[in-house]
Every structure is written in structure tokens, then in C-alpha cells.
Write a protein that holds these residues in place. Structure first.
Motif, PDB file in Angstrom:
ATOM      1  N   MET A  92      37.749 -57.098  40.870  1.00 35.66           N
ATOM      2  CA  MET A  92      36.688 -57.325  41.824  1.00 35.66           C
ATOM      3  C   MET A  92      35.355 -57.379  41.083  1.00 35.66           C
ATOM      4  O   MET A  92      35.009 -56.485  40.340  1.00 35.66           O
ATOM      5  CB  MET A  92      36.688 -56.186  42.848  1.00 35.66           C
ATOM      6  N   THR A  93      34.592 -58.431  41.306  1.00 35.91           N
ATOM      7  CA  THR A  93      33.275 -58.581  40.709  1.00 35.91           C
ATOM      8  C   THR A  93      32.237 -58.242  41.757  1.00 35.91           C
ATOM      9  O   THR A  93      32.167 -58.886  42.798  1.00 35.91           O
ATOM     10  CB  THR A  93      33.069 -60.032  40.228  1.00 35.91           C
ATOM     11  N   SER A  94      31.416 -57.204  41.482  1.00 35.32           N
ATOM     12  CA  SER A  94      30.401 -56.841  42.462  1.00 35.32           C
ATOM     13  C   SER A  94      29.265 -57.855  42.422  1.00 35.32           C
ATOM     14  O   SER A  94      29.047 -58.544  41.437  1.00 35.32           O
ATOM     15  CB  SER A  94      29.878 -55.427  42.208  1.00 35.32           C
ATOM     16  N   CYS A  95      28.560 -57.945  43.535  1.00 32.95           N
ATOM     17  CA  CYS A  95      27.488 -58.924  43.653  1.00 32.95           C
ATOM     18  C   CYS A  95      26.262 -58.459  42.870  1.00 32.95           C
ATOM     19  O   CYS A  95      25.872 -57.292  42.958  1.00 32.95           O
ATOM     20  CB  CYS A  95      27.142 -59.123  45.120  1.00 32.95           C
ATOM     21  N   PRO A  96      25.612 -59.357  42.141  1.00 34.67           N
ATOM     22  CA  PRO A  96      24.419 -58.993  41.377  1.00 34.67           C
ATOM     23  C   PRO A  96      23.287 -58.422  42.232  1.00 34.67           C
ATOM     24  O   PRO A  96      22.484 -57.633  41.751  1.00 34.67           O
ATOM     25  CB  PRO A  96      23.974 -60.310  40.732  1.00 34.67           C
ATOM     26  N   CYS A  97      23.236 -58.781  43.520  1.00 30.93           N
ATOM     27  CA  CYS A  97      22.145 -58.302  44.369  1.00 30.93           C
ATOM     28  C   CYS A  97      22.288 -56.830  44.716  1.00 30.93           C
ATOM     29  O   CYS A  97      21.361 -56.220  45.243  1.00 30.93           O
ATOM     30  CB  CYS A  97      22.042 -59.135  45.650  1.00 30.93           C
ATOM     31  N   GLY A  98      23.461 -56.255  44.441  1.00 29.54           N
ATOM     32  CA  GLY A  98      23.679 -54.850  44.754  1.00 29.54           C
ATOM     33  C   GLY A  98      23.974 -54.607  46.209  1.00 29.54           C
ATOM     34  O   GLY A  98      23.881 -53.477  46.684  1.00 29.54           O
ATOM     35  N   GLY A  99      24.312 -55.652  46.956  1.00 26.70           N
ATOM     36  CA  GLY A  99      24.635 -55.509  48.378  1.00 26.70           C
ATOM     37  C   GLY A  99      25.687 -54.433  48.582  1.00 26.70           C
ATOM     38  O   GLY A  99      26.650 -54.343  47.841  1.00 26.70           O
ATOM     39  N   VAL A 100      25.470 -53.611  49.587  1.00 24.37           N
ATOM     40  CA  VAL A 100      26.366 -52.494  49.846  1.00 24.37           C
ATOM     41  C   VAL A 100      27.250 -52.830  51.031  1.00 24.37           C
ATOM     42  O   VAL A 100      26.777 -53.301  52.068  1.00 24.37           O
ATOM     43  CB  VAL A 100      25.561 -51.206  50.109  1.00 24.37           C
ATOM     44  N   ALA A 101      28.530 -52.586  50.865  1.00 25.99           N
ATOM     45  CA  ALA A 101      29.491 -52.863  51.922  1.00 25.99           C
ATOM     46  C   ALA A 101      29.163 -52.076  53.180  1.00 25.99           C
ATOM     47  O   ALA A 101      28.547 -51.009  53.131  1.00 25.99           O
ATOM     48  CB  ALA A 101      30.902 -52.520  51.436  1.00 25.99           C
ATOM     49  N   LEU A 102      29.606 -52.589  54.311  1.00 28.27           N
ATOM     50  CA  LEU A 102      29.336 -51.982  55.603  1.00 28.27           C
ATOM     51  C   LEU A 102      29.747 -50.524  55.650  1.00 28.27           C
ATOM     52  O   LEU A 102      29.100 -49.709  56.295  1.00 28.27           O
ATOM     53  CB  LEU A 102      30.064 -52.769  56.692  1.00 28.27           C
ATOM     54  N   THR A 103      30.815 -50.140  54.942  1.00 28.56           N
ATOM     55  CA  THR A 103      31.289 -48.768  54.999  1.00 28.56           C
ATOM     56  C   THR A 103      30.240 -47.786  54.504  1.00 28.56           C
ATOM     57  O   THR A 103      30.258 -46.624  54.879  1.00 28.56           O
ATOM     58  CB  THR A 103      32.571 -48.578  54.166  1.00 28.56           C
ATOM     59  N   ALA A 104      29.289 -48.238  53.704  1.00 26.44           N
ATOM     60  CA  ALA A 104      28.250 -47.345  53.211  1.00 26.44           C
ATOM     61  C   ALA A 104      27.315 -46.927  54.341  1.00 26.44           C
ATOM     62  O   ALA A 104      26.633 -45.919  54.250  1.00 26.44           O
ATOM     63  CB  ALA A 104      27.439 -48.018  52.115  1.00 26.44           C
ATOM     64  N   LYS A 105      27.281 -47.689  55.414  1.00 28.68           N
ATOM     65  CA  LYS A 105      26.389 -47.396  56.522  1.00 28.68           C
ATOM     66  C   LYS A 105      27.059 -46.537  57.586  1.00 28.68           C
ATOM     67  O   LYS A 105      26.425 -46.102  58.530  1.00 28.68           O
ATOM     68  CB  LYS A 105      25.885 -48.706  57.136  1.00 28.68           C
ATOM     69  N   LEU A 106      28.358 -46.316  57.451  1.00 28.79           N
ATOM     70  CA  LEU A 106      29.076 -45.518  58.426  1.00 28.79           C
ATOM     71  C   LEU A 106      29.116 -44.064  57.989  1.00 28.79           C
ATOM     72  O   LEU A 106      29.385 -43.767  56.829  1.00 28.79           O
ATOM     73  CB  LEU A 106      30.508 -46.043  58.584  1.00 28.79           C
ATOM     74  N   PRO A 107      28.841 -43.117  58.907  1.00 29.31           N
ATOM     75  CA  PRO A 107      28.863 -41.701  58.546  1.00 29.31           C
ATOM     76  C   PRO A 107      30.221 -41.295  57.981  1.00 29.31           C
ATOM     77  O   PRO A 107      31.261 -41.728  58.479  1.00 29.31           O
ATOM     78  CB  PRO A 107      28.588 -40.995  59.881  1.00 29.31           C
ATOM     79  N   LEU A 134      18.610 -57.120  35.740  1.00 29.92           N
ATOM     80  CA  LEU A 134      19.228 -55.801  35.723  1.00 29.92           C
ATOM     81  C   LEU A 134      19.511 -55.222  37.100  1.00 29.92           C
ATOM     82  O   LEU A 134      20.570 -54.644  37.321  1.00 29.92           O
ATOM     83  CB  LEU A 134      18.326 -54.816  34.955  1.00 29.92           C
ATOM     84  N   ALA A 135      18.554 -55.326  38.017  1.00 29.00           N
ATOM     85  CA  ALA A 135      18.737 -54.685  39.321  1.00 29.00           C
ATOM     86  C   ALA A 135      17.732 -55.208  40.321  1.00 29.00           C
ATOM     87  O   ALA A 135      16.650 -55.686  39.963  1.00 29.00           O
ATOM     88  CB  ALA A 135      18.574 -53.171  39.181  1.00 29.00           C
ATOM     89  N   LEU A 136      18.107 -55.091  41.575  1.00 27.78           N
ATOM     90  CA  LEU A 136      17.247 -55.489  42.684  1.00 27.78           C
ATOM     91  C   LEU A 136      17.109 -54.312  43.639  1.00 27.78           C
ATOM     92  O   LEU A 136      18.101 -53.671  43.984  1.00 27.78           O
ATOM     93  CB  LEU A 136      17.861 -56.673  43.431  1.00 27.78           C
ATOM     94  N   GLU A 137      15.886 -54.060  44.061  1.00 25.06           N
ATOM     95  CA  GLU A 137      15.623 -53.038  45.074  1.00 25.06           C
ATOM     96  C   GLU A 137      14.814 -53.689  46.190  1.00 25.06           C
ATOM     97  O   GLU A 137      13.713 -54.186  45.961  1.00 25.06           O
ATOM     98  CB  GLU A 137      14.813 -51.877  44.479  1.00 25.06           C
ATOM     99  N   VAL A 138      15.394 -53.724  47.386  1.00 27.87           N
ATOM    100  CA  VAL A 138      14.669 -54.233  48.546  1.00 27.87           C
ATOM    101  C   VAL A 138      13.924 -53.057  49.151  1.00 27.87           C
ATOM    102  O   VAL A 138      14.531 -52.068  49.546  1.00 27.87           O
ATOM    103  CB  VAL A 138      15.616 -54.872  49.578  1.00 27.87           C
ATOM    104  N   ARG A 139      12.612 -53.161  49.215  1.00 28.96           N
ATOM    105  CA  ARG A 139      11.788 -52.062  49.738  1.00 28.96           C
ATOM    106  C   ARG A 139      11.541 -52.164  51.232  1.00 28.96           C
ATOM    107  O   ARG A 139      11.433 -51.157  51.910  1.00 28.96           O
ATOM    108  CB  ARG A 139      10.470 -52.010  48.987  1.00 28.96           C
ATOM    109  N   ARG A 140      11.414 -53.394  51.727  1.00 28.40           N
ATOM    110  CA  ARG A 140      11.266 -53.551  53.182  1.00 28.40           C
ATOM    111  C   ARG A 140      11.569 -54.988  53.592  1.00 28.40           C
ATOM    112  O   ARG A 140      11.460 -55.913  52.799  1.00 28.40           O
ATOM    113  CB  ARG A 140       9.879 -53.136  53.651  1.00 28.40           C
ATOM    114  N   HIS A 141      11.951 -55.104  54.851  1.00 29.77           N
ATOM    115  CA  HIS A 141      12.219 -56.399  55.477  1.00 29.77           C
ATOM    116  C   HIS A 141      11.629 -56.325  56.872  1.00 29.77           C
ATOM    117  O   HIS A 141      12.030 -55.475  57.666  1.00 29.77           O
ATOM    118  CB  HIS A 141      13.721 -56.658  55.535  1.00 29.77           C
ATOM    119  N   GLU A 142      10.647 -57.159  57.143  1.00 28.01           N
ATOM    120  CA  GLU A 142      10.006 -57.174  58.455  1.00 28.01           C
ATOM    121  C   GLU A 142      10.072 -58.579  59.021  1.00 28.01           C
ATOM    122  O   GLU A 142       9.715 -59.544  58.346  1.00 28.01           O
ATOM    123  CB  GLU A 142       8.529 -56.766  58.339  1.00 28.01           C
TER     124      GLU A 142
END
Length: 137
Positions: free
Chosen positions: A1-16, A84-92
Motif C-alpha cells: 500500500m502506497t500512502s498518499c503524499p498529501c497525508g490524507g487520513v482515512a475516515l477511521t481516524a475521525k471515528l472515536p 516532505l509534508a503538507l499541513e492544512v491549517r484551515r479551510h473556509e
């Protein structure tokens, strides 16, 4: 499995109670870059554009750049960068067809670290998001 360069996190990361992991490229930005899907949000488009930079995909970058501000060429081949890495700080999304995404992208040139901190503007036309321009922070 090749992870995406954008660092997108799978939906399971958002589930408690779940751990989540980086999404596979094919399930994340790959569906926009290679699969022809339109990014559903300005943030998704920005992430896919970051991924396009990491892959040297000038065709995708130009196709997703608004025609009013798009350059004729990016000449990526003459600009060797190791992203190297991407950090999204905000989306409006202030209006249905206008959005702002603030991000920090880290990269190296000739072994020297750099960061690109930008507040980017996006517009949606005929259901498709486009990068318009941005201000460096």
C-alpha cells in the motif's frame, strides 16, 4: 500500500476509538489525478495539487488552475524539490462557490529545508473547483 503524499487520513481516524492511517494514493488524490474525478471541496483540490507537485504532474496543476490566473507553463522539471509534508491549517467556504485554504508545505532543495505557507483562494465553476491564487504568509 502506497500512502498518499498529501497525508490524507482515512475516515477511521475521525471515528472515536479508532486509529486511522494515511489513505492509499488510489483512494485519496489518485482518484482526482488519475481517475478523472472532480475534487468535491477546495481542500481536496488543494491536497491533490500538492500531490501533483510531488509527482511532477504539471498537466493536472494547469488543468486545475483557474483560466484567469493560470500561467502558460510551470516548468517543474527545472525545479528539483523533494516535497516532505503538507499541513492544512484551515479551510473556509464563505460562499457556495468560493473558498480559502491555508496550508504549509515543507520541501527541500539541494538538501536545504524550506516551507511554503500560503493562503489560497479557490472558486467553483460548473461544479469543479479551481485554484485562483494565493498570498504567501
Amino acid at each position: 500500500m502506497t500512502s498518499c503524499p498529501c497525508g490524507g487520513v482515512a475516515l477511521t481516524a475521525k471515528l472515536p476509538g479508532t486509529q486511522g492511517s494515511n489513505e492509499k494514493y488510489a483512494d485519496c488524490c489518485g482518484r482526482y489525478l488519475d481517475g478523472g474525478e472532480a475534487a468535491p471541496t477546495a481542500e481536496a483540490l488543494m491536497r491533490s495539487r500538492y500531490t501533483a507537485y510531488t509527482l511532477g504532474r504539471e498537466d493536472y496543476l494547469l488543468a486545475t488552475w483557474h483560466h484567469g490566473t493560470r500561467p502558460a507553463s510551470l516548468e517543474l522539471e527545472g525545479k528539483p524539490r523533494k516535497w516532505l509534508a503538507l499541513e492544512v491549517r484551515r479551510h473556509e467556504q464563505s460562499e457556495p462557490d468560493h473558498a480559502v485554504v491555508e496550508f504549509v508545505a515543507r520541501y527541500k532543495v539541494s538538501g536545504r529545508a524550506h516551507r511554503l505557507h500560503e493562503i489560497s483562494r479557490f472558486v467553483r465553476e460548473a461544479g469543479q473547483w479551481f485554484y485562483v491564487d494565493g498570498d504567501l504568509v
